[in-house]
Design a protein around this motif. Sequence first.
Motif, PDB file in Angstrom:
ATOM      1  N   ILE A 114     -27.958  32.869  71.221  1.00  0.00           N
ATOM      2  CA  ILE A 114     -27.672  32.497  72.614  1.00  0.00           C
ATOM      3  C   ILE A 114     -28.461  33.397  73.566  1.00  0.00           C
ATOM      4  CG2 ILE A 114     -25.866  32.448  74.379  1.00  0.00           C
ATOM      5  CD1 ILE A 114     -23.917  31.603  72.165  1.00  0.00           C
ATOM      6  N   ALA A 115     -28.514  34.696  73.248  1.00  0.00           N
ATOM      7  CA  ALA A 115     -29.301  35.609  74.072  1.00  0.00           C
ATOM      8  C   ALA A 115     -30.779  35.227  74.046  1.00  0.00           C
ATOM      9  CB  ALA A 115     -29.106  37.045  73.587  1.00  0.00           C
ATOM     10  N   ALA A 116     -31.269  34.805  72.890  1.00  0.00           N
ATOM     11  CA  ALA A 116     -32.668  34.379  72.796  1.00  0.00           C
ATOM     12  C   ALA A 116     -32.924  33.135  73.643  1.00  0.00           C
ATOM     13  CB  ALA A 116     -33.026  34.100  71.334  1.00  0.00           C
ATOM     14  N   VAL A 117     -31.957  32.209  73.649  1.00  0.00           N
ATOM     15  CA  VAL A 117     -32.089  31.018  74.501  1.00  0.00           C
ATOM     16  C   VAL A 117     -32.121  31.429  75.972  1.00  0.00           C
ATOM     17  CG1 VAL A 117     -30.914  28.916  75.258  1.00  0.00           C
ATOM     18  CG2 VAL A 117     -31.058  29.457  72.827  1.00  0.00           C
ATOM     19  N   GLY A 118     -31.237  32.364  76.355  1.00  0.00           N
ATOM     20  CA  GLY A 118     -31.247  32.849  77.729  1.00  0.00           C
ATOM     21  C   GLY A 118     -32.556  33.521  78.096  1.00  0.00           C
ATOM     22  N   LEU A 119     -33.124  34.263  77.161  1.00  0.00           N
ATOM     23  CA  LEU A 119     -34.408  34.921  77.409  1.00  0.00           C
ATOM     24  C   LEU A 119     -35.523  33.891  77.591  1.00  0.00           C
ATOM     25  CD1 LEU A 119     -35.494  37.794  77.653  1.00  0.00           C
ATOM     26  CD2 LEU A 119     -36.038  37.716  75.216  1.00  0.00           C
ATOM     27  N   MET A 120     -35.518  32.855  76.763  1.00  0.00           N
ATOM     28  CA  MET A 120     -36.521  31.793  76.918  1.00  0.00           C
ATOM     29  C   MET A 120     -36.350  31.062  78.242  1.00  0.00           C
ATOM     30  SD  MET A 120     -37.062  30.100  73.142  1.00  0.00           S
ATOM     31  CE  MET A 120     -35.333  29.718  72.892  1.00  0.00           C
ATOM     32  N   MET A 121     -35.095  30.808  78.642  1.00  0.00           N
ATOM     33  CA  MET A 121     -34.843  30.152  79.922  1.00  0.00           C
ATOM     34  C   MET A 121     -35.334  31.004  81.069  1.00  0.00           C
ATOM     35  SD  MET A 121     -30.977  28.716  79.118  1.00  0.00           S
ATOM     36  CE  MET A 121     -30.622  28.415  80.852  1.00  0.00           C
ATOM     37  N   ALA A 122     -35.136  32.329  80.977  1.00  0.00           N
ATOM     38  CA  ALA A 122     -35.615  33.227  82.028  1.00  0.00           C
ATOM     39  C   ALA A 122     -37.132  33.212  82.090  1.00  0.00           C
ATOM     40  CB  ALA A 122     -35.101  34.639  81.766  1.00  0.00           C
ATOM     41  N   GLY A 123     -37.780  33.216  80.939  1.00  0.00           N
ATOM     42  CA  GLY A 123     -39.239  33.167  80.927  1.00  0.00           C
ATOM     43  C   GLY A 123     -39.783  31.894  81.541  1.00  0.00           C
TER      44      GLY A 123
ATOM     45  N   ALA B 254     -30.105  31.520  83.532  1.00  0.00           N
ATOM     46  CA  ALA B 254     -30.672  32.172  82.351  1.00  0.00           C
ATOM     47  C   ALA B 254     -30.104  33.569  82.175  1.00  0.00           C
ATOM     48  CB  ALA B 254     -32.191  32.231  82.474  1.00  0.00           C
ATOM     49  N   GLY B 255     -29.932  34.292  83.281  1.00  0.00           N
ATOM     50  CA  GLY B 255     -29.367  35.632  83.205  1.00  0.00           C
ATOM     51  C   GLY B 255     -27.934  35.626  82.700  1.00  0.00           C
ATOM     52  N   MET B 256     -27.158  34.646  83.137  1.00  0.00           N
ATOM     53  CA  MET B 256     -25.772  34.553  82.661  1.00  0.00           C
ATOM     54  C   MET B 256     -25.725  34.222  81.168  1.00  0.00           C
ATOM     55  SD  MET B 256     -23.653  32.735  85.774  1.00  0.00           S
ATOM     56  CE  MET B 256     -24.612  31.228  85.710  1.00  0.00           C
ATOM     57  N   THR B 257     -26.610  33.326  80.738  1.00  0.00           N
ATOM     58  CA  THR B 257     -26.675  32.992  79.309  1.00  0.00           C
ATOM     59  C   THR B 257     -27.063  34.218  78.493  1.00  0.00           C
ATOM     60  OG1 THR B 257     -27.357  30.743  79.891  1.00  0.00           O
ATOM     61  CG2 THR B 257     -27.721  31.442  77.617  1.00  0.00           C
TER      62      THR B 257
END
Length: 204
Positions: free
Chosen positions: A190-199, A98-101
Amino acid sequence: MSAPTRRMSIAAGLLVAGIQPASAHIVSSRLGDFYAGALHPLTDLQDLVLWFSLGVLAGSLGAGRGRWIMVVFPLGLLIGLLSAHAIGALSAGSALNAGMTLLVGLLLAAALRIPILLLCAMAFALAVIRGAANASDLAPETDRFLFAAGLGCIGYAAITLVMALTVAFRQAESPMVWRGIAIRALGGWIAAVGLMMAGLSLAS
């Protein structure tokens, strides 16, 4: 019952009686492990998002800079696959993916012209981690050479195709202003997807 109907009934009965179980599973074929290595990352959403976003980032920097990851990325996948035992726990971390995304999305959204060495280092690190993650489903009977060949080929093809499409999109004849904005907006998504994955990874 008429003669034609009787003949059709007999033919249908023979066909039904002759049905055999289908042996259509691709792993039973000679190159099954090659196709398994090529198709495995395409069934993982993390691979799809990361590979796509990295290809767009490389393409947004131009063909001259982006072409370097056409070599670095497949090489990193192969090294990650070979060193899966050493970095297995690291590659399995959903928070890291998630951080890489999130990082790649933010770089796209900010339209930063990062140096070639930094781009190659990011691509290599991402590829090593995802290559190790793709080794999780290797069975003892899997031909690792064919699996690695399939993984490397699909990595090269995916990155090259996405990067080429991004370069072509940016260099089209119509004004480039809105095209650059579109790529930055895509980076924001894409950053929003990464943020959701991190959450989700922190919540679990």
